[in-house]
Design an enzyme around this catalytic site. Structure first.
Site, short mmCIF file in Angstrom:
data_model
loop_
_atom_site.label_atom_id
_atom_site.label_comp_id
_atom_site.label_asym_id
_atom_site.label_seq_id
_atom_site.Cartn_x
_atom_site.Cartn_y
_atom_site.Cartn_z
N ASP A 38 0.40 -1.00 -0.16
CA ASP A 38 0.30 -0.41 0.03
C ASP A 38 0.65 1.15 -0.50
O ASP A 38 0.58 2.44 0.69
CB ASP A 38 -1.13 -0.06 1.44
N HIS A 267 24.70 2.85 -18.73
CA HIS A 267 23.16 2.61 -17.40
C HIS A 267 23.76 2.32 -15.77
O HIS A 267 22.47 1.70 -15.84
CB HIS A 267 22.38 2.85 -18.17
N ASP A 284 26.56 10.94 -13.35
CA ASP A 284 25.85 11.41 -14.90
C ASP A 284 24.33 11.69 -14.26
O ASP A 284 23.90 10.76 -13.08
CB ASP A 284 25.25 10.21 -15.65
N ASP A 295 20.78 17.94 -16.95
CA ASP A 295 21.64 16.30 -17.19
C ASP A 295 22.44 16.94 -17.80
O ASP A 295 23.54 17.09 -18.40
CB ASP A 295 20.71 15.87 -18.97
N HIS A 374 27.27 5.76 -28.15
CA HIS A 374 25.90 5.88 -28.11
C HIS A 374 25.95 7.42 -29.22
O HIS A 374 26.61 7.60 -29.68
CB HIS A 374 25.41 6.49 -26.66
N HIS A 378 20.87 14.88 -26.98
CA HIS A 378 19.26 14.68 -26.85
C HIS A 378 18.66 16.01 -26.83
O HIS A 378 19.38 16.24 -25.90
CB HIS A 378 19.12 13.09 -26.62
N HIS A 385 14.65 12.38 -22.29
CA HIS A 385 15.18 12.36 -23.75
C HIS A 385 13.74 12.96 -24.17
O HIS A 385 13.10 11.96 -24.24
CB HIS A 385 15.39 10.80 -23.95
N GLU A 408 27.19 14.71 -25.52
CA GLU A 408 27.60 13.95 -24.26
C GLU A 408 28.41 13.02 -24.93
O GLU A 408 28.41 12.05 -24.73
CB GLU A 408 26.88 13.34 -23.50
N TYR A 412 34.52 4.91 -23.41
CA TYR A 412 34.54 3.96 -22.54
C TYR A 412 35.59 2.27 -23.54
O TYR A 412 34.83 1.24 -23.68
CB TYR A 412 32.68 3.08 -22.68
N ARG A 430 32.19 10.34 -19.56
CA ARG A 430 32.12 11.10 -20.20
C ARG A 430 31.16 12.61 -20.32
O ARG A 430 31.13 12.91 -18.58
CB ARG A 430 30.33 10.58 -20.31
N GLU A 432 29.11 15.99 -20.67
CA GLU A 432 27.47 15.90 -21.10
C GLU A 432 27.34 17.41 -20.62
O GLU A 432 27.05 17.75 -18.94
CB GLU A 432 26.80 15.56 -20.83
#
Length: 466
Positions: A38, A267, A284, A295, A374, A378, A385, A408, A412, A430, A432
């Site tokens: 609940d 991710h 990130d 972002d 990638h 975006h 996104h 970004e 890797y 990365r 960004e």
């Protein structure tokens, strides 16, 4: 602080102008979801719904009615009243209207679950024409749709609207001998509304700048919290504490704190590994402000000092980002920033020996995808996104003033990649930032972070000494 209702009225007017005459649009806020037993998940209203209303309660529906639906309805009701004197004629103006269906006031439920706006207060506070109890949705929509030619709704929400629309249309079809018609067209609202959301107004840019600057504060807090022997979750906590301290009501997406080779998982969200001497950590994270997302990705050494291999790869990613940002201006195609970043990365990896061959051949084969898998960015807005097409008629669209895009690039190098020398393995980077397309170029919304290896090392050293 309340947002002036004329912001949302102007957005609805802009959408009305794109809707076909005689149409009805349906936009739902969404419902609360159970986390376990609940306990509910934290509720956030659907972005399209908030964009058009500024209202944040669950179980609400905005109905936009494009003339002459109400005019036709009024004429029908007047004719019905002549044969059925007891029939109530609703006194509704016939122009474009916004109706809101929402939860009724309920003192008992409000004691447990929080205050509700209620039907009576909604028209004045939200600048809608009429408000109804959500339980009246079926009855009112049957009346409206019997005088509409077109229904707009998000096809992404087909599972939510499909059965309900099917029931309404079936009931209207059954009344055809009484002269009741049913809509003959179903259109995807996303096709018009999401293109509208893609171009941000001046006030939206200010909200996004604030979201970006709160996000910057979170990333500065991450660098302050990093220490050898600590854990990723301690950085995670520092980031989100800074967001809340500076006024953000929620994160824009799940925070990533990836130390060492965890940064090679795009991710990664476990955020529970130890922070080791000599490793980098990739953070990130983004804050939300007035419904808009920040972002940022930032990569820095846990001990404050880059090793030579780390610095070489970091500088390469930074150069790729700068090359991409240079391509962001009105008239340039969206894909030009990706082409610019991949060329810089390919040239750099070739010079460092991580790629081998001829430059143009490597570019043609997209060899850099092994280490940069990638896109370069975006759309950014209410959703991290964000909505809006990337191509028009199969061609990459051009940048226009008011668009906001992330930039970004990353590299890797997997820890078990035996194609490269050991010094490069397990490094994930990365960088960004959030970029607003202006009339003559672009503007960085996320200014304020140290970005070069030298700036990062100096900032962390000064912070540790203070």
């Amino acid at each position: 602080m309340m947002i002036p209702t004329d912001v949302f009225q102007a957005r609805r007017a802009q959408l009305f102008a794109k809707m076909l005459p005689g149409s009805v649009a349906l936009i739902a806020s969404g419902s609360e979801q159970i986390r376990n037993r609940d306990v509910e998940q934290g509720f956030r209203a659907d972005s399209d719904f908030w964009y058009l209303t500024g209202f944040t309660e669950p179980d609400s529906v905005l109905v936009l009615i494009r003339s002459p639906v109400l005019e036709n309805l009024s004429q029908y009701q007047a004719a019905e009243a002549q044969t059925q004197p007891s029939r109530r004629i609703t006194n509704k103006p016939v122009d474009n209207q916004a109706w809101l269906f929402l939860r009724a006031k309920d003192p008992e439920k409000e004691t447990w679950q929080g205050r509700r706006l209620g039907v009576d207060a909604a028209p004045a506070l939200l600048a809608v024409d009429l408000a109804f109890d959500i339980d009246e949705l079926d009855a009112q929509l049957l009346d409206l749709l019997g005088h509409a030619q077109t229904v707009y709704f998000s096809f992404e929400q087909m599972a939510d609207w499909g059965l309900r629309l099917a029931d309404w249309l079936a009931e209207l079809k059954s009344k055809a001998r009484k002269g009741i018609q049913s809509p003959s067209q179903l259109f995807d609202l996303d096709e018009v509304l999401h293109e509208q959301r893609l171009i941000k107004s001046a006030i939206e840019i200010e909200w996004m700048r604030q979201a970006a600057q709160i996000s910057v504060q979170g990333h500065l807090a991450a660098m302050r919290a990093a220490q050898v022997g600590g854990y990723e979750y301690q950085i995670h906590a520092a980031v989100e504490q800074a967001f809340r301290y500076h006024g953000s009501p929620r994160i824009a997406f799940n925070t990533i704190v990836a130390a060492g080779d965890n940064a090679c998982i795009l991710h990664y969200t476990e955020n529970n590994a130890p922070l080791k001497d000599g490793d980098l950590v990739l953070v990130d994270a983004g804050a939300e402000w007035k419904g808009y997302a920040g972002d940022i990705s930032h990569t820095f050494p846990i001990n404050g000092r880059f090793t030579s291999p780390q610095a070489q790869l970091y500088n390469l990613v930074l150069a790729a980002q700068q090359a991409a940002i240079a391509q962001i201006k009105p008239g340039n195609r969206y894909d030009q920033m990706h082409q610019a970043s991949t060329r810089v990365l390919t040239e750099g990896l070739l010079a460092l020996g991580l790629l081998r061959g001829e430059l143009e051949s490597l570019l043609e084969k997209q060899a850099v995808k092994k280490y940069f898998m990638h896109g370069t960015g975006h759309w950014l807005g209410m959703d991290v996104h964000d909505v809006g097409r990337y191509k028009i008629n199969g061609e990459w669209r051009v940048f226009e003033p008011g668009m906001v895009v992330t930039v970004e690039p990353g590299l890797y190098i997997l820890p078990d990649d035996t194609d490269v020398e050991p010094q490069w393995r397990g490094i994930g980077i990365r960088i960004e930032d959030d970029v607003w397309v202006t009339e003559h170029g672009c503007d960085l919304l996320t200014q304020g972070l140290p970005r070069t290896p030298e700036e990062i090392a100096q900032w962390m050293q000064q912070t540790q000494m203070s």
